[in-house]
Design a protein around this motif. Structure first.
Motif, PDB file in Angstrom:
ATOM      1  N   ILE A 591      30.758  -9.787  37.072  1.00 17.30           N
ATOM      2  CA  ILE A 591      30.126 -10.983  36.508  1.00 17.30           C
ATOM      3  C   ILE A 591      31.181 -12.058  36.305  1.00 17.30           C
ATOM      4  CG2 ILE A 591      28.824 -11.859  34.545  1.00 17.30           C
ATOM      5  CD1 ILE A 591      27.845  -8.906  34.197  1.00 17.30           C
ATOM      6  N   TYR A 592      30.865 -13.302  36.682  1.00 17.14           N
ATOM      7  CA  TYR A 592      31.830 -14.395  36.587  1.00 17.14           C
ATOM      8  C   TYR A 592      31.220 -15.558  35.805  1.00 17.14           C
ATOM      9  CZ  TYR A 592      29.046 -16.133  40.524  1.00 17.14           C
ATOM     10  OH  TYR A 592      28.015 -16.541  41.332  1.00 17.14           O
ATOM     11  N   GLY A 593      31.990 -16.626  35.699  1.00 16.17           N
ATOM     12  CA  GLY A 593      31.519 -17.802  34.973  1.00 16.17           C
ATOM     13  C   GLY A 593      31.921 -17.773  33.516  1.00 16.17           C
ATOM     14  N   HIS A 594      31.382 -18.712  32.750  1.00 11.83           N
ATOM     15  CA  HIS A 594      31.714 -18.855  31.339  1.00 11.83           C
ATOM     16  C   HIS A 594      30.791 -18.004  30.466  1.00 11.83           C
ATOM     17  CE1 HIS A 594      33.786 -23.035  31.939  1.00 11.83           C
ATOM     18  NE2 HIS A 594      34.262 -22.090  32.734  1.00 11.83           N
ATOM     19  N   ILE A 595      31.278 -17.676  29.291  1.00  9.71           N
ATOM     20  CA  ILE A 595      30.436 -17.000  28.294  1.00  9.71           C
ATOM     21  C   ILE A 595      29.501 -18.044  27.690  1.00  9.71           C
ATOM     22  CG2 ILE A 595      30.416 -15.759  26.102  1.00  9.71           C
ATOM     23  CD1 ILE A 595      33.184 -14.717  26.767  1.00  9.71           C
ATOM     24  N   PRO A 596      28.183 -17.838  27.748  1.00  6.87           N
ATOM     25  CA  PRO A 596      27.262 -18.855  27.202  1.00  6.87           C
ATOM     26  C   PRO A 596      27.478 -19.071  25.704  1.00  6.87           C
ATOM     27  CG  PRO A 596      26.093 -17.204  28.509  1.00  6.87           C
ATOM     28  CD  PRO A 596      27.463 -16.684  28.308  1.00  6.87           C
ATOM     29  N   SER A 597      27.595 -20.326  25.321  1.00  6.03           N
ATOM     30  CA  SER A 597      27.779 -20.638  23.903  1.00  6.03           C
ATOM     31  C   SER A 597      26.535 -20.314  23.084  1.00  6.03           C
ATOM     32  CB  SER A 597      28.140 -22.116  23.734  1.00  6.03           C
ATOM     33  OG  SER A 597      27.108 -22.946  24.258  1.00  6.03           O
ATOM     34  N   CYS A 598      25.383 -20.203  23.761  1.00  3.95           N
ATOM     35  CA  CYS A 598      24.140 -19.948  23.034  1.00  3.95           C
ATOM     36  C   CYS A 598      24.047 -18.528  22.505  1.00  3.95           C
ATOM     37  CB  CYS A 598      22.926 -20.238  23.923  1.00  3.95           C
ATOM     38  SG  CYS A 598      22.823 -19.166  25.389  1.00  3.95           S
ATOM     39  N   LEU A 599      25.010 -17.651  22.855  1.00  6.31           N
ATOM     40  CA  LEU A 599      24.991 -16.295  22.302  1.00  6.31           C
ATOM     41  C   LEU A 599      25.039 -16.318  20.783  1.00  6.31           C
ATOM     42  CD1 LEU A 599      27.355 -14.286  24.698  1.00  6.31           C
ATOM     43  CD2 LEU A 599      24.882 -14.089  24.490  1.00  6.31           C
ATOM     44  N   GLY A 600      25.565 -17.385  20.224  1.00  2.00           N
ATOM     45  CA  GLY A 600      25.608 -17.514  18.772  1.00  2.00           C
ATOM     46  C   GLY A 600      24.257 -17.674  18.126  1.00  2.00           C
ATOM     47  N   ASN A 601      23.187 -17.721  18.954  1.00  2.89           N
ATOM     48  CA  ASN A 601      21.831 -17.897  18.415  1.00  2.89           C
ATOM     49  C   ASN A 601      21.062 -16.590  18.277  1.00  2.89           C
ATOM     50  OD1 ASN A 601      22.285 -20.680  18.496  1.00  2.89           O
ATOM     51  ND2 ASN A 601      21.485 -20.858  20.583  1.00  2.89           N
ATOM     52  N   ILE A 602      21.656 -15.459  18.675  1.00  2.00           N
ATOM     53  CA  ILE A 602      20.947 -14.178  18.603  1.00  2.00           C
ATOM     54  C   ILE A 602      20.771 -13.799  17.136  1.00  2.00           C
ATOM     55  CG2 ILE A 602      20.969 -11.751  19.253  1.00  2.00           C
ATOM     56  CD1 ILE A 602      22.655 -12.512  21.675  1.00  2.00           C
ATOM     57  N   LYS A 603      19.547 -13.837  16.671  1.00  2.00           N
ATOM     58  CA  LYS A 603      19.268 -13.747  15.229  1.00  2.00           C
ATOM     59  C   LYS A 603      19.743 -12.448  14.603  1.00  2.00           C
ATOM     60  CE  LYS A 603      15.233 -16.790  15.384  1.00  2.00           C
ATOM     61  NZ  LYS A 603      13.760 -16.898  15.159  1.00  2.00           N
ATOM     62  N   THR A 604      19.492 -11.324  15.282  1.00  2.00           N
ATOM     63  CA  THR A 604      19.824 -10.038  14.665  1.00  2.00           C
ATOM     64  C   THR A 604      21.324  -9.838  14.521  1.00  2.00           C
ATOM     65  OG1 THR A 604      19.556  -9.110  16.878  1.00  2.00           O
ATOM     66  CG2 THR A 604      17.754  -8.772  15.315  1.00  2.00           C
ATOM     67  N   LEU A 605      22.129 -10.582  15.288  1.00  2.00           N
ATOM     68  CA  LEU A 605      23.576 -10.467  15.183  1.00  2.00           C
ATOM     69  C   LEU A 605      24.166 -11.494  14.217  1.00  2.00           C
ATOM     70  CD1 LEU A 605      24.546  -9.806  18.908  1.00  2.00           C
ATOM     71  CD2 LEU A 605      24.239  -8.165  17.065  1.00  2.00           C
ATOM     72  N   VAL A 606      23.366 -12.455  13.851  1.00  2.00           N
ATOM     73  CA  VAL A 606      23.816 -13.445  12.864  1.00  2.00           C
ATOM     74  C   VAL A 606      23.750 -12.856  11.465  1.00  2.00           C
ATOM     75  CG1 VAL A 606      23.309 -15.706  11.827  1.00  2.00           C
ATOM     76  CG2 VAL A 606      23.186 -15.405  14.297  1.00  2.00           C
ATOM     77  N   PHE A 607      22.815 -11.921  11.265  1.00  2.00           N
ATOM     78  CA  PHE A 607      22.638 -11.296   9.961  1.00  2.00           C
ATOM     79  C   PHE A 607      22.970  -9.818  10.066  1.00  2.00           C
ATOM     80  CE2 PHE A 607      19.562 -14.737  10.372  1.00  2.00           C
ATOM     81  CZ  PHE A 607      19.974 -15.563   9.328  1.00  2.00           C
ATOM     82  N   ASN A 608      23.559  -9.284   9.023  1.00  2.00           N
ATOM     83  CA  ASN A 608      23.895  -7.858   8.991  1.00  2.00           C
ATOM     84  C   ASN A 608      22.829  -7.111   8.197  1.00  2.00           C
ATOM     85  OD1 ASN A 608      25.332  -5.494   9.320  1.00  2.00           O
ATOM     86  ND2 ASN A 608      26.540  -5.813   7.475  1.00  2.00           N
ATOM     87  N   ASN A 609      21.731  -6.765   8.870  1.00  2.00           N
ATOM     88  CA  ASN A 609      20.603  -6.147   8.165  1.00  2.00           C
ATOM     89  C   ASN A 609      20.078  -4.935   8.931  1.00  2.00           C
ATOM     90  OD1 ASN A 609      19.665  -7.630  10.302  1.00  2.00           O
ATOM     91  ND2 ASN A 609      17.944  -8.545   9.227  1.00  2.00           N
ATOM     92  N   ALA A 610      20.941  -3.943   9.099  1.00  2.00           N
ATOM     93  CA  ALA A 610      20.532  -2.723   9.811  1.00  2.00           C
ATOM     94  C   ALA A 610      19.370  -2.047   9.099  1.00  2.00           C
ATOM     95  CB  ALA A 610      21.708  -1.765   9.915  1.00  2.00           C
TER      96      ALA A 610
END
Length: 844
Positions: A591-610
């Motif tokens: 896989i090539y290219g840039h890491i998408p900046s929108c990954l910061g929008n994944i809700k379950t990873l923004v909060f620590n609520n296992a």
């Protein structure tokens, strides 16, 4: 009516359970309200929630249940004749008990809201069980309901109540007490007597007592019939004082740490119907006196380090026996007469033995619904397979079974046949099978007999769970999946399967878990899988799959594992829309290219609520809750090692993009994923600086940026990640001093090597240039540059210049001093001339 409407005000009722509670109707006609036929007064309230598992969903749905507050004192005082209150299985959050009595009042210090006291009531039956989110800090209010006969607080958090026994014993009429799974820890060992004069049922199972049996337990009224103390970390020998409870019918002491021999005096309980001693540390042989318990229905002595011989003498008088569990890590010897016919017909049977053959009397049992055999070795003949076809649920695990199951018809509803060294091809499944696990055997051949047999298309199949992983299966995945549309989970990993993923797998619209890892599959992922809208886990690691990462994968996916394949292209931005994503593993691809900046929008990873239910799938069974729990599992690389996650998978959050051709800078937006535990971007072509925002990831435990082209200094904020247990920044272009702080200095040099311009501890390279530069300035305790040292050097230089000019002026303005100075200089010149000539003569 007024009291009931006030109770309703404290309740959150999103699904309209109490919609009939209105002044337009007689309150005796309201849902859940019971009234006396004579007085028309309210005598009972029964509002249990049917929060059962819905259609094999991945979590228990309580959204339609009542929540909010239970205003108990209001009900008890305003409803003077209330006799029965059942609020089971709802989602109440607090309990209020705060009515003001006319006389003496006491501060009850209730869970979240309480003030004073209440007089006694007429309530006899109180059931608040299975309100899992309800926390009660004290039970001091119980004595004010002195009429209670039935009290069920099962699965309510009482961990902060240390004097629970004192409060409960002040209920003189109590006959039924259930405090199972309430997080109790104190059994009041110093107490000699407990005032339970009418107690008949006592359950304290699933708590954490970590002690021996208390003395007050043996001094209970002889009228107690049921005693349940399972799974409570109890220990020690069984005291003979238990015989004081001579009326016992049910005695459950399983899943504890009791040791010593199983007492033979247990055979003196004349009325005992249930005896559960399994999962302890009992040693020695099974006493034959247990065979005197002629009323026994359930006998469980399984999973103990027992030795010796078991024969018909142990069971000959147990004519009423329905449930029998005898097993002991291959150390028990079965010595039954081959012609013996038991006096019982069992419904449940668990065996574990060291004999080479099954006991002959097994085939006389025509009513068995649940059969478990584990840690045994025996030959499985056609007679055996025909016998288990009549059993509803079979569990054969961890055995050495000599038998070929190529043409065996499996007819049971639930089938566990994993880890048995079974050989041959796959068996045939009837339409009755709902759950089948054949994993970790030596099965070979292709999948066609199981999935494409002639009997398959002619019948409606109900299979929900299929696990044939960890075998030697070969061939393709077949194209017969249209016959198995009910499937919820498919586990085919770690075989020798080849070919492409068939498009017919897209017909599995109910699929939640798909594992195809560690095979020889090639080609692209078929576009038809976009029809699997419910897919939560998609695992195809370690294959030869190619093409782009699909941009149509279900947005509900929680774990996406594509590592070690031949995927190419860029990371599709659609991944950012997977709002439930917890694990993204695309390592070892192209896989090539840039890491998408929108990954910061994944809700379950923004909060620590296992959540405990996140990777769990349900299917029907016959256990207590009528459902079978299946925890999914994944093998993940984190902290520099391969780890297996199964029941703890829901606690893991991970992004692994290592060993690809990713380039560009690491987007700072990525470091808003504060719920992330493991981040691996190693072995790529990433450049630029490590963003200072990395300090936001307070829960990070593993970080690997090694073998990239990252430059600049390591941000000071990295040292604030207090949970970081693994760090690898090696082989980059990082410069400057490694930030100070206990966290970063605790890692070895291996975390930093390969950065030529990096210096400071734990590296051996000292930061000389850095020290020289900082000699001109001072840094205070907060890391801020101080101007004190700078002004000190300016003052020192100014003083030297002023002093020098002063000496020069004195020499030139004073005549005598001027003559002395010049005379001194002339003499110094003559001495230097003579010294040079003398030293040069030896070279002539």
């Amino acid at each position: 009516m007024h009291a009931l409407l006030n109770f309703k005000q404290g309740v959150t009722d999103t699904s309209g359970v109490l919609s009939s509670w209105s002044t337009e109707r007689d309150c005796c006609e309201w849902k859940g309200v019971m009234c006396s036929n004579i007085t028309s007064r309210v005598t009972g309230i029964t509002l249990p929630c049917s929060a059962t598992l819905q259609s094999y969903e991945d979590k228990m749905d309580r959204s339609h249940c009542l929540t909010g507050s239970i205003h108990l004192s209001l009900l008890l005082v305003e409803l003077e004749l209330l006799d029965y209150l059942d609020l089971t299985n709802n989602d109440f959050l607090e309990l209020q008990f705060d009515y003001l009595h006319n006389h003496t009042c006491h501060n009850l210090s209730m869970a979240t809201s309480s003030r004073q006291c209440v007089n006694s009531s007429t309530l006899r039956h109180l059931d608040l069980s299975h309100n899992w989110n309800l926390v009660i800090n004290t039970l001091k209010w119980l004595p004010y309901i002195s009429s209670l006969e039935y009290l069920n607080l099962r699965r309510i958090d009482l961990s902060k109540e240390t004097n629970w026994l004192q409060s409960v014993t002040m209920l003189p009429s109590l006959s039924h007490l259930n405090m199972r799974d309430c997080e109790l820890k104190d059994l009041s060992l110093s107490l000699q007597y407990a005032n339970f004069t009418k107690l008949q049922f006592l359950s304290l199972s699933a708590n954490e007592f970590n002690s021996e049996l208390p003395k007050w337990l043996f001094n209970l009224s002889s009228g107690i019939y049921d005693l349940y103390l399972s799974s409570s970390s109890l220990k020690g020998y069984l005291p003979k004082a238990l015989l004081n409870l001579h009326e016992l019918k049910d005695l459950a002491l399983d899943d504890n740490n009791f040791d010593g021999p199983i007492p033979d005096w247990l055979g003196e309980f004349e009325h005992l119907e249930t005896l559960c001693l399994g999962d302890n540390m009992f040693s020695g042989s099974i006493p034959t006196n247990l065979g005197n318990l002629s009323s026994l229905i359930t006998l469980d002595v399984s999973s103990n380090p027992l030795t010796g011989v078991v024969s018909e003498r142990n069971l000959a008088k147990l004519s009423k026996l329905k449930n029998l569990e005898i097993s002991s890590c291959s150390t028990l010897i079965f010595d039954f007469d081959s012609h013996w016919i038991p006096p019982f017909q069992l419904e449940e049977l668990t065996l574990g033995f060291s004999n080479p053959n099954l006991p002959a009397w097994l085939y006389t049992q025509r009513s068995i619904q649940f059969l478990t055999i584990w840690d045994s070795s025996f030959k499985a003949s056609n007679k055996f397979w025909n016998f288990i076809s009549r059993v509803t649920e079979i569990e054969l695990q961890g055995n050495l079974i000599d038998g070929n199951i190529s043409n065996v018809l499996l007819n049971s509803t639930i089938i566990y046949l994993s880890s048995n060294c079974l050989k041959g091809g796959l068996p045939i499944l009837s339409s009755n099978v709902i759950y089948v696990s054949l994993s970790n055997n030596s099965l070979s051949g292709d999948m066609s007999p199981l999935l494409c047999g002639h009997n398959v298309s002619n019948e409606k199949n109900n299979l929900l769970f299929l696990d044939i992983s960890l075998n030697n299966l070969s061939g393709g995945l077949t194209n017969c999946w249209n016959n198995w549309k009910s499937l919820v989970a498919v586990h085919l990993g770690t075989n020798n399967l080849s070919g492409k993923i068939p498009s017919s797998m897209g017909l599995l619209s109910n699929l939640k878990s798909l594992h195809l890892h560690e095979n020889k599959l090639h080609g692209e992922i078929p576009h038809s899988l976009k029809n699997c809208h419910s897919l939560l886990v998609f695992n195809v690691r370690n294959n030869d799959l190619s093409g782009n990462i699909p941009d149509w994968i279900s947005k509900s996916v929680m774990a996406l594992q594509l590592r070690s394949n031949n995927f190419i292209g860029k990371i599709p931005p659609q991944i950012c829309q997977m709002s439930s994503l917890l694990i993204l593993d695309i390592a070892y691809n192209a896989i090539y290219g840039h890491i998408p900046s929108c990954l910061g929008n994944i809700k379950t990873l923004v909060f620590n609520n296992a959540s405990v239910n996140k990777f769990r799938f349900y299917s029907p069974s016959f256990d207590e809750d009528s459902y079978l729990f299946n925890d999914d599992n994944l093998e993940l690389v984190t902290k520099g090692q391969v780890l297996e996650y199964d029941k703890n998978l829901h606690f893991m959050t991970l992004i692994d993009m290592s060993s690809n051709n990713l380039s560009g800078a690491i987007p700072f937006q990525m470091f808003s994923l504060i719920g992330l535990l493991s981040l691996n971007l190693s072995n790529n072509k990433l450049a630029g600086k490590i963003p200072n925002e990395i300090g936001n990831m307070k829960n990070l435990e593993s970080l690997d940026f090694s073998t990239n082209q990252l430059g600049g200094e390591i941000p000071q904020s990295l040292s604030s990640l207090s949970f970081l247990g693994y760090l690898n920044l090696s082989f980059n272009n990082l410069t400057g001093k490694i930030p100070s702080g206990t966290q970063l200095l605790g890692f070895s040099t291996l975390s930093y090597i390969g950065n030529r311009d990096l210096c400071g501890s734990p590296l051996t390279k000292m930061c000389f240039q850095d020290d020289k530069h900082k000699g001109k300035e001072l840094v205070d305790e907060d890391g801020n540059q101080s101007k004190f040292l700078t002004w000190f050097y300016i003052g020192l230089e100014s003083g030297f210049v002023t002093g020098f000019l002063g000496v020069c002026c004195a020499i030139f303005l004073n005549r005598n001093m001027r003559h002395v100075c010049f005379k001194l200089l002339y003499n110094l010149r003559d001495q230097l001339y003579i010294m040079v000539n003398v030293n040069m003569n030896p070279f002539h």
